[in-house]
Scaffold this motif. Structure first.
Motif, short mmCIF file in Angstrom:
data_model
loop_
_atom_site.label_atom_id
_atom_site.label_comp_id
_atom_site.label_asym_id
_atom_site.label_seq_id
_atom_site.Cartn_x
_atom_site.Cartn_y
_atom_site.Cartn_z
N PHE A 1 -8.97 5.73 -0.26
CA PHE A 1 -9.30 4.53 0.52
C PHE A 1 -9.97 3.41 -0.31
O PHE A 1 -10.61 2.52 0.26
N THR A 2 -9.84 3.43 -1.63
CA THR A 2 -10.44 2.39 -2.47
C THR A 2 -9.39 1.82 -3.40
O THR A 2 -8.68 2.58 -4.08
N TYR A 3 -9.29 0.48 -3.45
CA TYR A 3 -8.21 -0.17 -4.19
C TYR A 3 -8.74 -1.29 -5.08
O TYR A 3 -9.74 -1.94 -4.76
N GLN A 4 -8.04 -1.51 -6.21
CA GLN A 4 -8.23 -2.66 -7.08
C GLN A 4 -6.90 -3.40 -7.20
O GLN A 4 -5.83 -2.78 -7.16
N VAL A 5 -6.98 -4.71 -7.39
CA VAL A 5 -5.77 -5.53 -7.49
C VAL A 5 -5.77 -6.25 -8.84
O VAL A 5 -6.80 -6.76 -9.29
N PHE A 6 -4.59 -6.30 -9.48
CA PHE A 6 -4.42 -6.96 -10.76
C PHE A 6 -3.21 -7.90 -10.67
O PHE A 6 -2.26 -7.64 -9.93
N ARG A 7 -3.27 -8.98 -11.44
CA ARG A 7 -2.15 -9.92 -11.51
C ARG A 7 -1.55 -9.88 -12.92
O ARG A 7 -2.26 -9.79 -13.92
#
Length: 339
Positions: free
Chosen positions: A251-257
């Motif tokens: 239930f824990t997320y990181q976002v990258f571009r």
């Protein structure tokens, strides 16, 4: 002298077919086919199936259907619409892996008179059942694929390359329609987690973040170098950028571009107005303003461990909660309002 009115229902079938092939959105094609029975019978199939060896490729479209002005709830509804082999429309939750259900004549979904936003396409590969076994008794395998679309000199859209993660080996497998066969890539770093199309090319991400794309030759082209640990990764195209969503823990997320020049992933601290949706067969993004939800900067994800099977993770909060705790998001999946 008054000029006679043109009878649009009598346009030549060949002309109507050529026009329908040039419509680049399933929404436009759907409305084209809704004009009359003659236009519908003269057009290309709404969601065509493509034969690829012993598999069939089906194309579905994710729509955001706006409610009519007089409806008491003005939140739109998020749906995925496709078509089965019998030609029946199928409506489903885009985040759910459960089978779609057909829209029969007693259940009318009028997309012609409702405002609709096209959020993108989904391609799913189905294994063809053996000829000696009935379809309903055969366990059909569904796999998410990235499909490259090319436009011929006649303006017809055609699938040229399919890319998927091999289910048993977790290696990348691609199918070129010009060659007519599947190829397992000689990649040394399995397994892979997800595939998508970016800048017209099928891409795939390794569980360590290494991202590759299918090139013109047998080798894979490097798109981005690895990032972070070996946890589940998702690829999402959003407003012309390629995003990587890293599931750090439950239930824990990181976002990258993606930084295309440096071929690296750069962490994104805020998505602004955007909302990312993650499912096993589908990933896509939308704006909070189009969704008419209270806040953006969220990841909506499918997870059987979450209460209700779907959770919402606001990036600025850093903690996920069940979909039921977010009434505005829950209304996006209230399909009883459609009929």
């Amino acid at each position: 002298m008054q000029q006679p009115k043109a009878d649009w229902s009598q346009l030549p079938k060949e002309l109507l077919h050529q026009i329908s092939e040039r419509l680049d959105s399933p929404l436009y094609l759907l409305r084209f086919r809704s004009v009359c029975s003659w236009w519908r019978s003269s057009s290309t199939p709404l969601f065509p199936l493509h034969k690829a060896s012993s598999y069939f490729l089906s194309k579905c479209t994710i729509f955001l259907i706006m409610p009519p002005p007089h409806h008491p709830i003005q939140t739109p509804i998020l749906v995925q619409i496709g078509q089965d082999r019998r030609g029946r429309l199928l409506l489903s939750n885009p985040l759910s892996c459960s089978p779609s259900f057909p829209i029969y004549c007693s259940r009318v979904l009028d997309l012609y008179n409702l405002p609709v936003i096209d959020l993108g396409n989904v391609f799913v590969l189905h294994r063809s059942p053996p000829a000696h076994r009935p379809c309903h008794r055969y366990s059909i395998v569904m796999t998410k694929v990235a499909a490259a679309i090319t436009v011929s000199c006649q303006g017809k859209q055609e699938v040229s390359i399919l890319l998927m993660v091999h289910q048993s080996q977790n290696k990348l497998t691609y199918f070129r329609f010009s060659e007519g066969c599947w190829t397992i890539t000689p990649e040394e770093f399995p397994p892979y987690d997800d595939v998508c199309v970016f800048n017209g090319r099928p891409c795939a991400v390794h569980f360590a973040g290494r991202t590759v794309a299918v090139g013109s030759g047998p080798d894979l082209d490097l798109v981005a170098k690895p990032v972070l640990g070996k946890n589940r990764k998702f690829l999402v195209e959003s407003e012309g950028s390629l995003l990587l969503v890293h599931k750090r823990r439950i239930f824990t997320y990181q976002v990258f571009r993606l930084d295309e020049k440096e071929r690296s992933w750069v962490e994104v601290k805020s998505l602004g107005d955007r909302v990312l949706f993650l499912g096993d067969l589908c990933t896509f993004s939308a704006s909070a303003s189009d969704l008419r939800v209270d806040r953006g900067n969220c990841v909506v994800f499918e997870d059987s461990n979450m209460k209700g099977g779907v959770g919402v993770f606001p990036l600025d909060v850093g903690q996920a909660s069940p979909l039921s705790d977010h009434p505005d998001y829950s209304r996006l999946f209230d399909y009883n309002r459609l009929f």
